[in-house]
Motif scaffolding. Structure first.
Motif, mmCIF file in Angstrom:
data_model
loop_
_atom_site.group_PDB
_atom_site.id
_atom_site.type_symbol
_atom_site.label_atom_id
_atom_site.label_comp_id
_atom_site.label_asym_id
_atom_site.label_seq_id
_atom_site.Cartn_x
_atom_site.Cartn_y
_atom_site.Cartn_z
ATOM 1 N N ASN A 31 0.824 -1.212 0.000
ATOM 2 C CA ASN A 31 0.000 0.000 0.000
ATOM 3 C C ASN A 31 0.854 1.257 0.000
ATOM 4 O OD1 ASN A 31 -2.445 -1.439 0.051
ATOM 5 N ND2 ASN A 31 -2.357 -1.631 2.291
ATOM 6 N N ASP A 32 1.919 1.262 0.810
ATOM 7 C CA ASP A 32 2.795 2.434 0.900
ATOM 8 C C ASP A 32 4.151 2.210 0.253
ATOM 9 O OD1 ASP A 32 0.903 3.911 2.316
ATOM 10 O OD2 ASP A 32 1.574 3.117 4.250
ATOM 11 N N SER A 33 4.386 1.014 -0.286
ATOM 12 C CA SER A 33 5.689 0.669 -0.888
ATOM 13 C C SER A 33 6.826 0.901 0.097
ATOM 14 C CB SER A 33 5.920 1.471 -2.180
ATOM 15 O OG SER A 33 4.970 1.124 -3.152
ATOM 16 N N VAL A 34 6.686 0.333 1.276
ATOM 17 C CA VAL A 34 7.699 0.463 2.322
ATOM 18 C C VAL A 34 8.010 -0.920 2.887
ATOM 19 C CG1 VAL A 34 7.006 2.807 2.952
ATOM 20 C CG2 VAL A 34 5.963 0.853 4.126
ATOM 21 N N GLY A 35 9.157 -0.995 3.571
ATOM 22 C CA GLY A 35 9.468 -2.173 4.355
ATOM 23 C C GLY A 35 9.008 -1.973 5.784
ATOM 24 N N LEU A 36 8.377 -2.987 6.376
ATOM 25 C CA LEU A 36 7.828 -2.877 7.727
ATOM 26 C C LEU A 36 8.598 -3.789 8.674
ATOM 27 C CD1 LEU A 36 3.939 -2.783 7.253
ATOM 28 C CD2 LEU A 36 5.431 -0.931 8.021
ATOM 29 N N PHE A 37 9.239 -3.170 9.657
ATOM 30 C CA PHE A 37 9.900 -3.889 10.740
ATOM 31 C C PHE A 37 8.903 -3.933 11.894
ATOM 32 C CE2 PHE A 37 13.330 -3.434 14.243
ATOM 33 C CZ PHE A 37 13.310 -4.802 14.485
ATOM 34 N N THR A 38 8.307 -5.079 12.119
ATOM 35 C CA THR A 38 7.269 -5.211 13.136
ATOM 36 C C THR A 38 7.546 -6.437 13.997
ATOM 37 O OG1 THR A 38 5.851 -6.566 11.705
ATOM 38 C CG2 THR A 38 5.537 -4.180 11.637
ATOM 39 N N GLY A 39 6.923 -6.458 15.175
ATOM 40 C CA GLY A 39 7.067 -7.623 16.035
ATOM 41 C C GLY A 39 6.572 -7.376 17.431
ATOM 42 N N LEU A 40 6.839 -8.326 18.286
ATOM 43 C CA LEU A 40 6.476 -8.271 19.701
ATOM 44 C C LEU A 40 7.734 -8.514 20.508
ATOM 45 C CD1 LEU A 40 4.343 -8.228 21.990
ATOM 46 C CD2 LEU A 40 4.141 -10.712 21.697
ATOM 47 N N VAL A 41 8.117 -7.534 21.305
ATOM 48 C CA VAL A 41 9.313 -7.668 22.130
ATOM 49 C C VAL A 41 8.896 -7.840 23.582
ATOM 50 C CG1 VAL A 41 9.588 -5.165 22.445
ATOM 51 C CG2 VAL A 41 11.566 -6.661 22.675
ATOM 52 N N THR A 42 9.522 -8.787 24.256
ATOM 53 C CA THR A 42 9.214 -9.088 25.650
ATOM 54 C C THR A 42 10.506 -9.423 26.383
ATOM 55 O OG1 THR A 42 8.042 -10.618 27.116
ATOM 56 C CG2 THR A 42 8.752 -11.488 25.004
ATOM 57 N N THR A 43 10.488 -9.194 27.689
ATOM 58 C CA THR A 43 11.660 -9.523 28.506
ATOM 59 C C THR A 43 11.544 -10.919 29.103
ATOM 60 O OG1 THR A 43 10.617 -8.441 30.407
ATOM 61 C CG2 THR A 43 12.131 -7.114 29.067
ATOM 62 N N ASP A 44 10.495 -11.651 28.775
ATOM 63 C CA ASP A 44 10.335 -13.015 29.276
ATOM 64 C C ASP A 44 11.492 -13.892 28.799
ATOM 65 O OD1 ASP A 44 7.995 -12.156 30.370
ATOM 66 O OD2 ASP A 44 6.704 -13.055 28.829
ATOM 67 N N GLY A 45 11.941 -14.754 29.682
ATOM 68 C CA GLY A 45 13.028 -15.658 29.335
ATOM 69 C C GLY A 45 14.387 -14.993 29.303
ATOM 70 N N GLY A 46 14.471 -13.757 29.843
ATOM 71 C CA GLY A 46 15.763 -13.057 29.862
ATOM 72 C C GLY A 46 16.073 -12.313 28.585
ATOM 73 N N GLY A 47 15.104 -12.250 27.638
ATOM 74 C CA GLY A 47 15.351 -11.553 26.381
ATOM 75 C C GLY A 47 15.021 -10.075 26.487
ATOM 76 N N GLY A 48 14.705 -9.483 25.322
ATOM 77 C CA GLY A 48 14.381 -8.066 25.318
ATOM 78 C C GLY A 48 14.857 -7.330 24.091
ATOM 79 N N PHE A 49 15.001 -8.018 22.946
ATOM 80 C CA PHE A 49 15.361 -7.291 21.732
ATOM 81 C C PHE A 49 14.854 -8.037 20.504
ATOM 82 C CE2 PHE A 49 19.013 -10.194 21.981
ATOM 83 C CZ PHE A 49 19.185 -10.583 20.666
#
Length: 602
Positions: free
Chosen positions: A254-272
């Motif tokens: 629709n906008d001719s763009v790249g979309l960086f999307t997601g769900l970030v959580t600190t569960d399990g010691g992560g966070g990125f």
């Protein structure tokens, strides 16, 4: 309409200070010390490229100017100017500051021709006649264009005024005295300047303004070329270390763009969440962007890289969600070593618009496992510098870890989205649109918290009175100038906005004057003081050949020379103009949004 407010996070080392800023269309922030220009000297290659770029400008600019009626010629010789700018248009050339600008342009021979745009040519006639008796002022042709009331000129008339010019200095401003303004600030400082910027921002080349050459920006990854470009990215999320975050990078047709999307959580010691595009994945390169790839031999194996040594930094044209993202540039085969810098997106852009973030290569920090790589036994802060001719991958990151290795204090778990139109490499070039504004333009609209933090700045007479809303109209004019680099695919017209403090004509015995005073620069609209009109005009003219002024908004004042803290006698005066400007942050270029300044907050 409510005043839009943003929260800027300023932190130096381990000291954190919260500052609530007033309305601005530039969401700028001071980078942490570890990622700032104070952290070390710029790359020698980077400085060499700037000098080369300045020379190219001198070779490319045209000496031909458009002749007009009411021409007054201050030249009596055919001597060559020392700089390469062809024609400089000065709006408001018959004012007190405008006359000083003309004098500086001529005395420095900073251009071949000055197009002096004035209301009434008679106000300059005697001034120019006297210059013919001064050999130092008669090397530049002055073409006077008497246009009457600037506010009555439409876009076509403004386009004709700037046709064929190589640079513009806007020193016009609403004038008036105790009985009110002779010219409406809303009509001149805001509406007329917006019309002029719209003329410069048009995609058409009909106006003949040649601010930029095509080789000043190259598209490394152009997401408008189709789904092939975002498909070259690979997700490298915190699941590699036991986390549960997940992201993707896909194409939005629709906008001719790249979309960086997601769900970030600190569960399990992560966070990125992290997506990365390797240079080896963009073959053939012309299907992804305009930046050529080179093959470098590494242990007998040919590895493709982007060679961006001819450029000064990365420019990202994006639309975000108010979060702070990081850019990763990888230059070696070491798995955990990258160079990082960050940028903060806006969450209130008008629909369909984008903002441009400029990230100089010299500001990128070497990072290993989230921690900066400091040098040992060396005067340099970091162990290594980014080599822009060996970039093997480009990545985007949303993380709970800040550039300095500590926690990102504005990190928010949850869903995120970042739309990318293109990732470019850009060259810093001297400003070609210089706008003279005023200190204190944001102060009438500061929120209570900031007014309490700086009560003396919020109580100066011009802020308390703000006659005819002049400060808000100047701010809206600034906003229009800041859009110049976001409208055009070539990054548009490079600019600098100079917010002068109180102007002095030399009649104040307590003012240090040009002989004793030195220039101090600042950002954040926190500066008070005075500056000589002569010194201010000299600064504006010098900016025409200073790449470090590229797309920056700053305040400037003059003050007596002082001893440094270590008592050696060194002061800010020992720094060159380039070194002082290098310490200032670059604006974030945004599309202009409608805004009606509210009444001053009291």
């Amino acid at each position: 309409m409510q005043v839009r407010r943003s929260v800027a996070l300023e932190y130096f080392g381990i000291v954190t200070m919260f500052v609530v800023s007033g309305h601005t269309t530039v969401k700028s922030f001071r980078k942490p010390l570890v990622g700032s220009r104070y952290a070390g000297a710029p790359l020698e290659r980077r400085l060499w490229n700037k000098r080369k770029c300045a020379r190219l400008w001198m070779q490319q600019t045209s000496s031909a100017g458009t002749a007009g009626t009411g021409t007054a010629d201050a030249s009596s010789t055919d001597s060559k100017p020392t700089a390469g700018v062809g024609t400089v248009a000065v709006f408001g050339a018959s004012g007190r500051t405008g006359k000083q600008l003309l004098r500086q342009l001529c005395s420095q021979r900073a251009c071949r021709q000055v197009r002096a745009i004035v209301r009434d040519a008679s106000r300059l006639r005697n001034e120019l006649a006297s210059w013919k008796q001064d050999p130092s002022l008669n090397g530049v042709h002055v073409d006077v264009r008497a246009v009457g009331d600037l506010t009555r000129l439409d876009s076509n008339a403004l386009s004709e005024l700037v046709r064929g010019v190589d640079a513009i200095i806007w020193s016009a401003g609403a004038s008036g005295g105790r009985d009110g303004f002779q010219t409406s600030p809303a009509a001149l400082d805001e509406a007329t300047l917006q019309r002029l910027c719209s003329v410069l921002a048009t995609e058409s080349t009909a106006n003949g303004v040649t601010f930029r050459s095509p080789d000043e920006m190259v598209r490394v990854l152009d997401f408008g070329r189709g789904p092939l470009v975002p498909a070259a990215f690979t997700a490298v999320d915190d699941v590699i270390m036991g986390g549960q975050s997940k992201s993707s990078f896909h194409f939005d047709s629709n906008d001719s763009v790249g979309l960086f999307t997601g769900l970030v959580t600190t569960d399990g010691g992560g966070g990125f969440c992290h997506v990365r595009c390797d240079a080896s994945a963009v073959m053939p390169a012309e299907r992804f962007g305009d930046a050529p790839l080179v093959n470098v031999d590494e242990n007998g194996r040919s590895v493709p890289h982007w060679d961006l040594a001819a450029y000064d930094g990365i420019a990202l044209v994006v639309r975000g969600d108010g979060r702070r993202y990081k850019v990763n540039l990888k230059t070696s085969s070491e798995p955990e070593l990258v160079f990082q810098q960050e940028f903060v997106t806006s969450d209130d852009l008008p629909p369909g618009t984008f903002e441009t973030h400029f990230l100089p290569f010299a500001d990128f920090v070497p990072v290993r496992r989230g921690e900066p790589v400091y040098s040992t036994g060396s005067a340099q802060l970091y162990a290594m510098k980014l080599d822009p001719n060996r970039i093997r991958s480009v990545g985007l990151v949303y993380s709970k870890v800040a550039i300095g290795g500590g926690p990102a204090i504005d990190f928010r778990p949850g869903r995120f989205h970042l739309a990318c139109r293109r990732i470019c490499a850009y060259r810093q070039v001297p400003p070609r649109f210089l706008a003279l504004s005023s200190a204190a333009v944001t102060r009438p609209y500061w929120p209570p918290l900031k007014r309490q933090a700086y009560p003396e700045l919020a109580q100066v007479p011009i802020v308390k009175l703000n006659p005819a809303g002049v400060l808000g109209h100047k701010l809206a004019g600034e906003d229009a100038v800041r859009t110049l680099v976001s409208h055009r695919s070539s990054l548009g017209a490079p600019y600098a906005i100079v917010r002068a403090v109180g102007l002095n004509d030399g009649d104040d015995p307590d003012f240090p004057g040009a002989a004793q005073g030195e220039l101090r620069f600042g950002q954040g609209d926190l500066m008070v003081g005075k500056i000589s009109r002569t010194v201010l005009a000299e600064l504006l003219v010098n900016l025409l050949n200073e790449p470090e002024g590229f797309c920056k908004t700053f305040e400037v004042k003059q003050e007596p020379k002082t001893m440094s803290r270590n008592g050696t006698g060194a002061s800010a005066a020992t720094l060159s103009l380039a070194e002082k400007l290098r310490q200032l942050r670059t604006d974030v270029a945004r599309a202009l949004k409608p805004w009606n300044p509210p009444p001053s907050l009291s």
